[in-house]
Design an enzyme around this catalytic site. Sequence first.
Site, PDB file in Angstrom:
ATOM      1  N   SER A   1       0.644  -1.491   0.197  1.00 62.06           N
ATOM      2  CA  SER A   1       0.066   0.196  -0.371  1.00 62.06           C
ATOM      3  C   SER A   1       1.012   1.115  -0.030  1.00 62.06           C
ATOM      4  CB  SER A   1      -0.938   0.041   1.480  1.00 62.06           C
ATOM      5  OG  SER A   1      -0.144  -0.265   2.447  1.00 62.06           O
TER       6      SER A   1
ATOM      7  N   GLU B   1      -8.535 -10.764   3.769  1.00 63.31           N
ATOM      8  CA  GLU B   1      -8.809  -8.848   3.823  1.00 63.31           C
ATOM      9  C   GLU B   1     -10.365  -8.871   3.184  1.00 63.31           C
ATOM     10  OE1 GLU B   1      -6.038  -6.286   1.999  1.00 63.31           O
ATOM     11  OE2 GLU B   1      -6.997  -5.112   1.204  1.00 63.31           O
TER      12      GLU B   1
HETATM   13  O1  KIV Z   1       0.346  -3.092   1.569  1.00 64.87           O
HETATM   14  C1  KIV Z   1      -1.171  -3.250   2.611  1.00 64.87           C
HETATM   15  O2  KIV Z   1      -1.086  -2.331   3.376  1.00 64.87           O
HETATM   16  C2  KIV Z   1      -1.862  -4.948   3.483  1.00 64.87           C
HETATM   17  C3  KIV Z   1      -2.181  -4.875   4.052  1.00 64.87           C
HETATM   18  C4  KIV Z   1      -4.160  -3.627   4.084  1.00 64.87           C
HETATM   19  C5  KIV Z   1      -2.541  -6.609   4.538  1.00 64.87           C
HETATM   20  O3  KIV Z   1      -1.624  -5.271   2.406  1.00 64.87           O
END
Ligand code: KIV
Length: 279
Positions: free
Chosen positions: A60, A197
Amino acid sequence: MVFMYNLWVKNMSRKAKKTVCSFRNMKRDGEKIVMLTTYDAPSGRLAEEAGVDILLVGDSLAMTVLGYENTLPLTLEESLHHCRAVRRGAPNSFIVGDMPFMTYQASESEALKNAARYLKEAGCNAVKVEGGMQMIPLFAKMVQAGIPVMGHIGLLPQQVLTAGGYKVAGRTEEDADRLMAEALALEEAGAFCIVLECLPATVSKRIAETVAVPTIGIGAGPHCDGQVQVFLDILGMFDGFKPKHAKRYANLAGDVHQALSSYCQEVREKKFPTEEHSF
Ligand code: KIV
């Protein structure tokens, strides 16, 4: 002499850093696991000081910090660069590097080499990869090679283009059964934790109660063995959009706007710097 040695061992274990075994023990003891995404040295330091159990350098990062539209453009080098920064800020934490899109899907040997870089070059304790049944052979290979792997099933942000958007998974009985089977297969392949998720809470409850490996939910209800959230979401650093699964514990975007406006105003009005800030 034996007494001194025992004392040393006792002190060492009191200060012991978390390992993959810690999380299974926490699940066994009914202790919730707290995971948070962190992307740089200051966020890593703050999370470590707050007592977060697992720091995830999530892909993310692509959207929250690097300004991309989704997670797909993130490169391995960008991800490793941020993992190293988090490690510098959080020297004692258990850090998971989230492998970016196409750094593990093309071939097993490339995936193993890329995963190893998180441990050897970035100071991570483990990696995370997205995917269910199709990833099981790779999962098993990674674990056999000595790489701790966290699974991730349910909504898979790296599949956003094939899925046609971000959609809650496990809404039908058939899909819920598929997720259950994937969780069992990941456990069998040696995953030390599984992220769930965006699934209905009833589905994640069934999974959490069935597998011995800890489940970490995001938008998956309260029955998971732990929770993960995105650093900027829970601190209210995006004032426009708040995902349904996130709770804001602060409104930093508002505070930052106000602070920056005050700074601009004071410089323009010659109120800053004063003598106090001068040499
Ligand atoms: O990249 C991220 O933030 C994630 C979380 C949502 C688990 O994979």
